[in-house]
Design a protein around this motif. Structure first.
Motif, short mmCIF file in Angstrom:
data_model
loop_
_atom_site.label_atom_id
_atom_site.label_comp_id
_atom_site.label_asym_id
_atom_site.label_seq_id
_atom_site.Cartn_x
_atom_site.Cartn_y
_atom_site.Cartn_z
N THR A 28 0.83 -1.21 0.00
CA THR A 28 0.00 0.00 0.00
C THR A 28 0.87 1.26 0.00
O THR A 28 0.61 2.21 -0.75
N TRP A 29 1.89 1.28 0.84
CA TRP A 29 2.80 2.44 0.90
C TRP A 29 3.51 2.65 -0.43
O TRP A 29 3.64 3.79 -0.90
N ARG A 51 2.50 1.81 -3.40
CA ARG A 51 1.56 2.24 -4.44
C ARG A 51 1.06 3.66 -4.21
O ARG A 51 0.97 4.46 -5.15
N GLU A 52 0.72 4.00 -2.96
CA GLU A 52 0.05 5.27 -2.69
C GLU A 52 0.99 6.39 -2.24
O GLU A 52 0.64 7.56 -2.39
N VAL A 53 2.15 6.06 -1.69
CA VAL A 53 3.05 7.09 -1.17
C VAL A 53 4.33 7.18 -2.01
O VAL A 53 4.66 8.23 -2.56
N GLY A 73 5.17 5.52 -4.90
CA GLY A 73 4.83 5.66 -6.32
C GLY A 73 5.80 4.92 -7.23
O GLY A 73 6.77 4.31 -6.78
#
Length: 422
Positions: A271-272, A274-276, A278
């Motif tokens: 998640t990190w 993908r969302e933070v 990049g």
């Protein structure tokens, strides 16, 4: 055949951190021919050339700098271009190439121009002499350190004697000036960095233009998830991992708790990432766009102190993503001997994408003699083994029963063959 040439005044390649930036651009451009001006290297070395990211299959020629001024490096992909002849002058390097694909012969000249009127006259004489050396299609590229038109300076000004001299020389040599794309100027300097000019250009004969067009690109697909060593270089990442780990509450046996926490940590990382964090390539491209944005703003007006700081931050951000990308590819290659920032070349880049290694021999030494031609190597190896098997009956195979002796590891380590790899 499409040919891609990159010409760049790098203002020095003797700094390791700067070479990382150069390498990132070179790798992205995927050019067949590279020409760097103002290398500031009194003696160019193979190690420096390869650290610029030109790849395994390269050849190169260099004009050494005088003191810390000047210097030109021209390097190319040997799978695309074969050098037939070359000339090193005072202000230029000229290489006569033959295309591997179609056999087309042409000439490239890399130029770094002087500043004084007397030296410019010497440069025109040198370029004129080059035009008489070969009759093949001809392309010149580099930093000429002069302008051709009034519009090539942001201050415009008057038509100078340099312009009056430059234009008829191009006509006399039959050279066509390439138009710029993506901007009007290639250099900035002066008081508060407010002087802008086009000092870099490509020139070519009509016969060369008839043969080639500009193009190229790079494509990359998404990679599978893995723990990336480059994340460890991100500020605050270790604290983030520690916070996640300590915040997980799992009950059960020690092995179960470990497995469950690792599984949850993996999901947090996904998640990190993908969302933070990049996508790496997108982040690097975005950082480069910020640098280019401030360059364009500075072409129009003076930057404020705050804007100057933001431009500096943009450059530092781009350098950071270049470093992270290099760590990513080092991990992907799984080459433990590879020193970070030293050998991350285009060849290894392609090897990682294809998941295969290309093995090759440039030459081989048999009985003290170096052999490089394919036929010589084949015959030399066959003769060496024939002699070896003839001299040592214990190595022979029973052809009638097709029985071969299997050599154990200790035996194999003690063997000495009469030839060695280069």
């Amino acid at each position: 055949m499409k040919l891609k040439i990159l010409s760049w005044n790098v203002r020095g390649v003797n700094d390791k951190s700067k070479r990382k930036i150069i390498k990132a651009v070179v790798r992205k451009q995927m050019a067949d021919l590279l020409c760097f001006q103002e290398t500031k290297m009194q003696v160019m070395s193979e190690g420096v050339v390869r650290s610029l990211g030109s790849g395994r299959f390269l050849d190169w020629r260099a004009l050494d700098a005088i003191g810390s001024a000047g210097g030109i490096l021209v390097c190319w992909d040997k799978r695309t271009l074969e050098i037939m002849d070359w000339e090193v002058g005072r202000f230029s390097i000229s290489c006569k190439f033959k295309n591997v694909d179609d056999g087309m012969v042409w000439v490239f000249t890399g130029v770094y121009g002087p500043f004084t009127r007397e030296e410019r006259e010497c440069m025109w004489e040198e370029i004129g002499a080059i035009s008489g050396l070969w009759e093949e299609p001809w392309c010149l590229g580099g930093d000429f350190n002069l302008t051709l038109y009034q519009s090539e300076r942001n201050s415009h000004g008057r038509i100078t004697s340099v312009m009056r001299r430059f234009a008829p020389i191009l006509d006399e040599l039959g050279l066509v000036d390439f138009p710029l794309q993506g901007g009007s100027f290639t250099w900035s300097g002066g008081l508060n960095n407010q002087s802008w000019a086009r000092l870099d250009r490509f020139l070519a004969t009509p016969t060369w233009l008839d043969q080639y067009s500009r193009g190229g690109g790079i494509r990359r697909g998404p990679s599978t998830f893995r723990f990336e060593n480059m994340w460890l270089k991100v500020e605050g990442f270790k604290d983030l991992i520690q916070g996640w780990w300590q915040g997980m509450v799992v009950r059960g046996s020690a092995s179960y708790r470990l497995a469950a926490k690792l599984k949850e940590l993996k999901q947090n990382l996904k998640t990190w990432n993908r969302e933070v964090f990049g996508r790496l390539e997108c982040n690097k491209a975005e950082a480069l766009q910020k640098v280019e944005f401030w360059d364009l703003v500075e072409m129009e007006r003076s930057l404020t102190e705050e804007e100057t700081n933001r431009k500096k931050e943009a450059k530092e951000g781009y350098a950071k993503w270049v470093s992270l990308e290099e760590t990513h590819w080092r991990q992907l290659l799984r080459e433990l001997w590879l020193k970070e920032g030293d050998r991350n070349t285009g060849y290894f880049h392609r090897m990682a994408n294809a998941h295969r290694r290309v093995n090759s021999l440039d030459r081989i030494k048999i009985n003290g003699v170096w052999l490089s031609e394919d036929q010589e190597v084949r015959e030399g190896i066959a003769h060496a083994y024939h002699q070896l098997l003839s001299d040592n009956p214990g190595w022979k195979a029973d052809i009638g029963s097709l029985q071969l002796k299997q050599i154990s590891q200790p035996e194999a380590e003690g063997l000495e063959l009469p030839f060695s790899e280069a």
